[in-house]
Write a protein that holds these residues in place. Structure first.
Motif, PDB file in Angstrom:
ATOM      1  N   ASP A 133      13.668 -30.450  36.794  1.00  0.00           N
ATOM      2  CA  ASP A 133      13.722 -30.235  38.248  1.00  0.00           C
ATOM      3  C   ASP A 133      14.773 -29.180  38.598  1.00  0.00           C
ATOM      4  O   ASP A 133      14.551 -28.317  39.455  1.00  0.00           O
ATOM      5  N   TYR A 134      15.909 -29.270  37.925  1.00  0.00           N
ATOM      6  CA  TYR A 134      16.973 -28.286  38.173  1.00  0.00           C
ATOM      7  C   TYR A 134      16.533 -26.900  37.700  1.00  0.00           C
ATOM      8  O   TYR A 134      16.718 -25.900  38.414  1.00  0.00           O
ATOM      9  N   LEU A 135      15.951 -26.822  36.513  1.00  0.00           N
ATOM     10  CA  LEU A 135      15.523 -25.530  35.968  1.00  0.00           C
ATOM     11  C   LEU A 135      14.446 -24.895  36.841  1.00  0.00           C
ATOM     12  O   LEU A 135      14.448 -23.678  37.056  1.00  0.00           O
ATOM     13  N   ARG A 136      13.541 -25.713  37.352  1.00  0.00           N
ATOM     14  CA  ARG A 136      12.497 -25.195  38.243  1.00  0.00           C
ATOM     15  C   ARG A 136      13.124 -24.534  39.479  1.00  0.00           C
ATOM     16  O   ARG A 136      12.718 -23.441  39.895  1.00  0.00           O
ATOM     17  N   SER A 137      14.122 -25.195  40.043  1.00  0.00           N
ATOM     18  CA  SER A 137      14.795 -24.651  41.217  1.00  0.00           C
ATOM     19  C   SER A 137      15.476 -23.324  40.894  1.00  0.00           C
ATOM     20  O   SER A 137      15.387 -22.358  41.665  1.00  0.00           O
ATOM     21  N   MET A 138      16.141 -23.264  39.740  1.00  0.00           N
ATOM     22  CA  MET A 138      16.835 -22.035  39.354  1.00  0.00           C
ATOM     23  C   MET A 138      15.851 -20.900  39.056  1.00  0.00           C
ATOM     24  O   MET A 138      16.114 -19.735  39.381  1.00  0.00           O
ATOM     25  N   MET A 139      14.700 -21.243  38.484  1.00  0.00           N
ATOM     26  CA  MET A 139      13.685 -20.221  38.199  1.00  0.00           C
ATOM     27  C   MET A 139      13.087 -19.687  39.495  1.00  0.00           C
ATOM     28  O   MET A 139      12.869 -18.477  39.644  1.00  0.00           O
ATOM     29  N   GLU A 140      12.822 -20.571  40.432  1.00  0.00           N
ATOM     30  CA  GLU A 140      12.244 -20.159  41.708  1.00  0.00           C
ATOM     31  C   GLU A 140      13.202 -19.272  42.499  1.00  0.00           C
ATOM     32  O   GLU A 140      12.762 -18.413  43.273  1.00  0.00           O
ATOM     33  N   ARG A 141      14.501 -19.469  42.309  1.00  0.00           N
ATOM     34  CA  ARG A 141      15.489 -18.669  43.036  1.00  0.00           C
ATOM     35  C   ARG A 141      15.915 -17.417  42.269  1.00  0.00           C
ATOM     36  O   ARG A 141      16.796 -16.677  42.708  1.00  0.00           O
ATOM     37  N   GLY A 142      15.314 -17.204  41.108  1.00  0.00           N
ATOM     38  CA  GLY A 142      15.603 -16.014  40.331  1.00  0.00           C
ATOM     39  C   GLY A 142      16.881 -16.076  39.528  1.00  0.00           C
ATOM     40  O   GLY A 142      17.337 -15.058  38.996  1.00  0.00           O
ATOM     41  N   ARG A 143      17.481 -17.252  39.416  1.00  0.00           N
ATOM     42  CA  ARG A 143      18.723 -17.378  38.659  1.00  0.00           C
ATOM     43  C   ARG A 143      18.470 -17.580  37.162  1.00  0.00           C
ATOM     44  O   ARG A 143      19.387 -17.455  36.352  1.00  0.00           O
ATOM     45  N   LEU A 144      17.225 -17.913  36.829  1.00  0.00           N
ATOM     46  CA  LEU A 144      16.780 -17.973  35.449  1.00  0.00           C
ATOM     47  C   LEU A 144      15.414 -17.305  35.369  1.00  0.00           C
ATOM     48  O   LEU A 144      14.675 -17.280  36.360  1.00  0.00           O
ATOM     49  N   ARG A 145      15.084 -16.796  34.209  1.00  0.00           N
ATOM     50  CA  ARG A 145      13.779 -16.180  34.023  1.00  0.00           C
ATOM     51  C   ARG A 145      12.678 -17.223  34.194  1.00  0.00           C
ATOM     52  O   ARG A 145      12.809 -18.360  33.738  1.00  0.00           O
ATOM     53  N   ALA A 146      11.602 -16.841  34.846  1.00  0.00           N
ATOM     54  CA  ALA A 146      10.516 -17.771  35.113  1.00  0.00           C
ATOM     55  C   ALA A 146       9.866 -18.245  33.810  1.00  0.00           C
ATOM     56  O   ALA A 146       9.749 -17.490  32.844  1.00  0.00           O
ATOM     57  N   GLY A 147       9.465 -19.507  33.804  1.00  0.00           N
ATOM     58  CA  GLY A 147       8.807 -20.093  32.656  1.00  0.00           C
ATOM     59  C   GLY A 147       8.418 -21.520  32.965  1.00  0.00           C
ATOM     60  O   GLY A 147       8.466 -21.946  34.127  1.00  0.00           O
ATOM     61  N   ASP A 148       8.021 -22.249  31.962  1.00  0.00           N
ATOM     62  CA  ASP A 148       7.660 -23.655  32.143  1.00  0.00           C
ATOM     63  C   ASP A 148       8.947 -24.480  32.118  1.00  0.00           C
ATOM     64  O   ASP A 148       9.578 -24.614  31.062  1.00  0.00           O
ATOM     65  N   PRO A 149       9.374 -25.035  33.249  1.00  0.00           N
ATOM     66  CA  PRO A 149      10.651 -25.757  33.278  1.00  0.00           C
ATOM     67  C   PRO A 149      10.675 -26.987  32.377  1.00  0.00           C
ATOM     68  O   PRO A 149      11.723 -27.324  31.827  1.00  0.00           O
ATOM     69  N   GLN A 150       9.530 -27.646  32.205  1.00  0.00           N
ATOM     70  CA  GLN A 150       9.501 -28.825  31.333  1.00  0.00           C
ATOM     71  C   GLN A 150       9.735 -28.437  29.877  1.00  0.00           C
ATOM     72  O   GLN A 150      10.484 -29.092  29.156  1.00  0.00           O
ATOM     73  N   SER A 151       9.107 -27.346  29.451  1.00  0.00           N
ATOM     74  CA  SER A 151       9.320 -26.863  28.074  1.00  0.00           C
ATOM     75  C   SER A 151      10.759 -26.391  27.892  1.00  0.00           C
ATOM     76  O   SER A 151      11.367 -26.623  26.839  1.00  0.00           O
ATOM     77  N   ALA A 152      11.304 -25.754  28.908  1.00  0.00           N
ATOM     78  CA  ALA A 152      12.689 -25.277  28.829  1.00  0.00           C
ATOM     79  C   ALA A 152      13.654 -26.452  28.738  1.00  0.00           C
ATOM     80  O   ALA A 152      14.633 -26.414  27.980  1.00  0.00           O
ATOM     81  N   ALA A 153      13.386 -27.511  29.492  1.00  0.00           N
ATOM     82  CA  ALA A 153      14.239 -28.702  29.444  1.00  0.00           C
ATOM     83  C   ALA A 153      14.176 -29.354  28.071  1.00  0.00           C
ATOM     84  O   ALA A 153      15.203 -29.762  27.504  1.00  0.00           O
TER      85      ALA A 153
END
Length: 215
Positions: A147-167
């Motif tokens: 959930d946190y990674l998804r938020s950061m990806m949507e705001r451009g603070r992390l490169r976009a990707g699958d947040p579940q796989s990244a977690a």
């Protein structure tokens, strides 16, 4: 006018029952860790607690339910602490490093290692404890982190990707250092420097893949 709804305080009887339930969980989890899941019958746990089996059954309908309650108590407290480390307004990389360090500190604690060893030793004969552990520990933690990674990806603070796989990637990397060596008996404890080094390695690898692309 904004109305706030507050929980009614527990009655004295309800509070005593809640305290008793917490005490049962604490004793039962200690018994599971000392004797293993197979040897921890409801009768044996009741004897350890000092009450009747009927009383124990009035709180928990089965050994599996009791074990699940113990895991839920331990892991929910763990997840709440980790949530505080994931600052939605702060620097994503630093927040994730704090998360990794807190995660590794917890999973390398003696009681966490003992529980993980119990699961690995007995899930072949008792698949239900493997399922309970997975749902309450790795999967639930990954969901919070995703959930946190998804938020950061949507705001451009992390490169976009699958947040579940990244977690999942972060969790697996965090458990590949001190935790793995402790599980195999190669070391007895992890020092703060070792834990910090594991967290740094995780983040160095993770940021190579998910660092935001420069504008």
């Amino acid at each position: 006018m904004k109305m706030t709804q507050e929980k009614a305080p527990l009655s004295r009887r309800e509070a005593r029952r809640q305290d008793r339930r917490e005490a049962i969980i604490e004793v039962a989890m200690r018994f599971f860790l000392e004797h293993g899941y197979a040897a921890a019958s409801m009768s044996a746990i009741a004897a350890e607690i000092g009450g009747s089996k009927a009383t124990l059954w009035s709180y928990f309908p089965s050994k599996e339910a009791l074990f699940e309650a113990g895991l839920e108590k331990a892991t929910s407290e763990f997840r709440q602490k980790l949530l505080l480390l994931l600052d939605p307004c702060g620097d994503a990389e630093q927040s994730l490093r704090n998360f990794c360090q807190g995660f590794i500190e917890r999973v390398t604690a003696p009681d966490a290692i003992a529980l993980h060893r119990l699961i690995m030793a007995e899930c072949g004969r008792f698949p239900e404890i493997g399922r309970i552990f997975y749902e309450r520990a790795p999967r639930a933690t990954e969901r919070v982190l995703a959930d946190y990674l998804r938020s950061m990806m949507e705001r451009g603070r992390l490169r976009a990707g699958d947040p579940q796989s990244a977690a999942h990637f972060i969790v697996v990397l965090n458990m590949a250092g001190c935790h793995q060596q402790m599980m195999l008996g190669l070391m007895e404890e992890a020092s703060p420097d070792m834990i910090a080094a594991d967290a740094d390695r995780t983040m160095a690898t993770f940021m190579q893949l998910y660092s935001p692309v420069p504008a």
